[in-house]
Design a protein around this motif. Sequence first.
Motif, PDB file in Angstrom:
ATOM      1  N   VAL A  71      43.516  45.144  29.999  1.00  0.00           N
ATOM      2  CA  VAL A  71      44.197  44.891  31.278  1.00  0.00           C
ATOM      3  C   VAL A  71      45.259  45.954  31.539  1.00  0.00           C
ATOM      4  CG1 VAL A  71      45.753  43.319  32.494  1.00  0.00           C
ATOM      5  CG2 VAL A  71      43.760  42.407  31.286  1.00  0.00           C
ATOM      6  N   LEU A  72      45.996  46.325  30.485  1.00  0.00           N
ATOM      7  CA  LEU A  72      47.033  47.343  30.625  1.00  0.00           C
ATOM      8  C   LEU A  72      46.441  48.693  31.028  1.00  0.00           C
ATOM      9  CD1 LEU A  72      50.030  48.089  30.323  1.00  0.00           C
ATOM     10  CD2 LEU A  72      49.565  48.609  27.911  1.00  0.00           C
ATOM     11  N   VAL A  73      45.354  49.081  30.360  1.00  0.00           N
ATOM     12  CA  VAL A  73      44.680  50.350  30.681  1.00  0.00           C
ATOM     13  C   VAL A  73      44.156  50.320  32.117  1.00  0.00           C
ATOM     14  CG1 VAL A  73      42.656  51.780  30.171  1.00  0.00           C
ATOM     15  CG2 VAL A  73      44.075  50.905  28.302  1.00  0.00           C
ATOM     16  N   PHE A  74      43.560  49.207  32.498  1.00  0.00           N
ATOM     17  CA  PHE A  74      43.020  49.066  33.856  1.00  0.00           C
ATOM     18  C   PHE A  74      44.131  49.199  34.893  1.00  0.00           C
ATOM     19  CE2 PHE A  74      41.608  46.585  37.546  1.00  0.00           C
ATOM     20  CZ  PHE A  74      40.350  47.130  37.765  1.00  0.00           C
ATOM     21  N   ALA A  75      45.253  48.519  34.656  1.00  0.00           N
ATOM     22  CA  ALA A  75      46.369  48.553  35.604  1.00  0.00           C
ATOM     23  C   ALA A  75      46.945  49.962  35.744  1.00  0.00           C
ATOM     24  CB  ALA A  75      47.458  47.579  35.155  1.00  0.00           C
ATOM     25  N   VAL A  76      47.095  50.661  34.620  1.00  0.00           N
ATOM     26  CA  VAL A  76      47.639  52.023  34.652  1.00  0.00           C
ATOM     27  C   VAL A  76      46.716  52.957  35.427  1.00  0.00           C
ATOM     28  CG1 VAL A  76      48.186  54.050  33.242  1.00  0.00           C
ATOM     29  CG2 VAL A  76      48.987  51.784  32.534  1.00  0.00           C
ATOM     30  N   LEU A  77      45.407  52.864  35.160  1.00  0.00           N
ATOM     31  CA  LEU A  77      44.449  53.725  35.857  1.00  0.00           C
ATOM     32  C   LEU A  77      44.413  53.430  37.351  1.00  0.00           C
ATOM     33  CD1 LEU A  77      41.486  53.743  33.299  1.00  0.00           C
ATOM     34  CD2 LEU A  77      43.088  55.593  33.785  1.00  0.00           C
ATOM     35  N   VAL A  78      44.518  52.157  37.721  1.00  0.00           N
ATOM     36  CA  VAL A  78      44.543  51.773  39.140  1.00  0.00           C
ATOM     37  C   VAL A  78      45.768  52.369  39.835  1.00  0.00           C
ATOM     38  CG1 VAL A  78      44.878  49.825  40.713  1.00  0.00           C
ATOM     39  CG2 VAL A  78      43.163  49.686  38.910  1.00  0.00           C
ATOM     40  N   LEU A  79      46.902  52.317  39.159  1.00  0.00           N
ATOM     41  CA  LEU A  79      48.125  52.891  39.731  1.00  0.00           C
ATOM     42  C   LEU A  79      48.021  54.410  39.867  1.00  0.00           C
ATOM     43  CD1 LEU A  79      50.863  50.818  37.850  1.00  0.00           C
ATOM     44  CD2 LEU A  79      50.267  50.685  40.277  1.00  0.00           C
ATOM     45  N   LEU A  80      47.452  55.058  38.846  1.00  0.00           N
ATOM     46  CA  LEU A  80      47.312  56.516  38.888  1.00  0.00           C
ATOM     47  C   LEU A  80      46.379  56.956  40.012  1.00  0.00           C
ATOM     48  CD1 LEU A  80      47.086  57.407  35.070  1.00  0.00           C
ATOM     49  CD2 LEU A  80      49.001  57.835  36.625  1.00  0.00           C
ATOM     50  N   LEU A  81      45.323  56.182  40.234  1.00  0.00           N
ATOM     51  CA  LEU A  81      44.359  56.495  41.294  1.00  0.00           C
ATOM     52  C   LEU A  81      44.816  55.985  42.660  1.00  0.00           C
ATOM     53  CD1 LEU A  81      40.998  55.719  39.428  1.00  0.00           C
ATOM     54  CD2 LEU A  81      41.936  57.969  39.995  1.00  0.00           C
ATOM     55  N   LYS A  82      45.927  55.231  42.676  1.00  0.00           N
ATOM     56  CA  LYS A  82      46.481  54.672  43.918  1.00  0.00           C
ATOM     57  C   LYS A  82      45.436  53.876  44.705  1.00  0.00           C
ATOM     58  CE  LYS A  82      49.921  58.365  44.376  1.00  0.00           C
ATOM     59  NZ  LYS A  82      50.455  59.464  45.225  1.00  0.00           N
TER      60      LYS A  82
END
Length: 520
Positions: free
Chosen positions: A490-501
């Motif tokens: 979940v943490l990895v998914f959230a970080v990637l979503v934020l990076l990709l905006k």
Amino acid sequence: MSTGTKVAKAAGIIMVAMVLSRIIGYVRDMVILARFGQNKFTDAYNAAFSIPDFLYYLLVGGALSSAFIPVFSSYIATQKEEDGWRVASTIFNIVIILMLVGITIGFIFAPALIYILVPGFSPDNLDLTVKMTRIMFLQTFFMALNGISMGILNSYQHFLAPAVGSVMYNLGIIVVGLLLAPSFGIVGFAIGVVVGAALNFAVQLPALLKLGLRYRPIMDLSHPGVKKIGTLILPVLIGLSVTHFNLFVNQNLGSSLSEGMITALRNAQRIMQLPIGIFAIAIAVAVFPTLTGHAARGEKEEFKKTMSLGVRTIIFVTLPAAVGLIALKTPVVRLLFQQGKFTVEDTRATAYALLFYSIGLFAYSAIQLLNRVFYSLQDTRTPVTVGIGTILVNIALNFLLIKPLGHGGLALAYSIAGIVNLLGLLLILRQKIGGIDGKRILASFTKTLLVSLVMGLIAYLTARFIEMLVGTTTKFGQLLQVGGGVSVGVLVFAVLVLLLKMEEGELAKSLFLRRFQKRR
């Protein structure tokens, strides 16, 4: 309050209750499997339960509400409540009569019905299945009442009581089943199904009375609203039957496999259904009255925006859930069920089916909304047409895949059929409403899939590392493995979503948070 806020608030209410219901549903399955194992007894219970479960899906979450809500909501939206309640009273009375007749027929023809469903069962197991089926048929009466009451409450944007009712349903099965199991064995849980269904309706009754229940003992068959529901409900029944008909086909073929495979398929399918029940159905049920209102008032652009928002949010939430289940399939099944008489071999069989079921998770999630999109437009023919094609695809794939993949082939056929169903609905909807924001939906799907695959790989490696570090012989170790894998994922998914905006991240965030925000 804006449309998005209303949908988010409604979905938030439903999600909270859905989570509770699914947790209690898991406890129900855990109790049954720990006590009886994954064998002919649980195969019989699941075969018997599949018929009332099918009717529950149709009547509570499906045909009655999907055909009833568009008509009833249109009267509410156009300030014609008196007509709406006249229609509701007539439908209520018709359903009571039909259910009483249907239950009687079900009692009489239960042996023939069960033989068609599971022809590979032994004579003793067929008798046990017939006995439990006859008991569970009693719940269909309450399920019909639940379907109508939920339709009325949802039309008034009241979602809490129906959602709580689903919690009481599972709770009733557990409590009554445990109390009666020492004397009646697994049949005690069949009796619990009937009690749970009655509790489901009882919870909704106070909300209906508070709303100002205007029930009348009438049968106004000539009313335009009643006629409209009559023309809608049969195609809706057929359309919503597709998912469960495919499961019936799987069950029919699975009855000829080794003992316990029907239960393995059902356990895996129930795990796969968790994200659908918690997220997809919550979003679809919350969006449905809004879609119906836009359609009734001819607000085409708002209709498209709401539909697109719903589809993208469902995919954004359920696609990573599917990848996560594939990555952690064995640890998840082991944590949930491996205890008592549920063995390591049972875990492997269930995890194998879960792998293939998870492939179609996103498709069956999106279908929950897309079917309702067509129903809000009072178009019930399209889901039926696409559904019939899906059934044929599923049957063909079942025979093609069962030999090389065993019960996993049945699960894979089910998933592929769901993807075919989804694509068919999207293509036809595009032609019908002149565009579905397709590029945006496809871009969202692609980004979500790529992010999910990265997340799944890291979650898998994390789970393997924890297994080597602490072992999985205890429930604490199993919980640590699954919890660690999920948390890191979940943490990895959230970080990637934020990076990709990704915009969908904000949509999903609002879905969870707006429920708890105060109105301005």
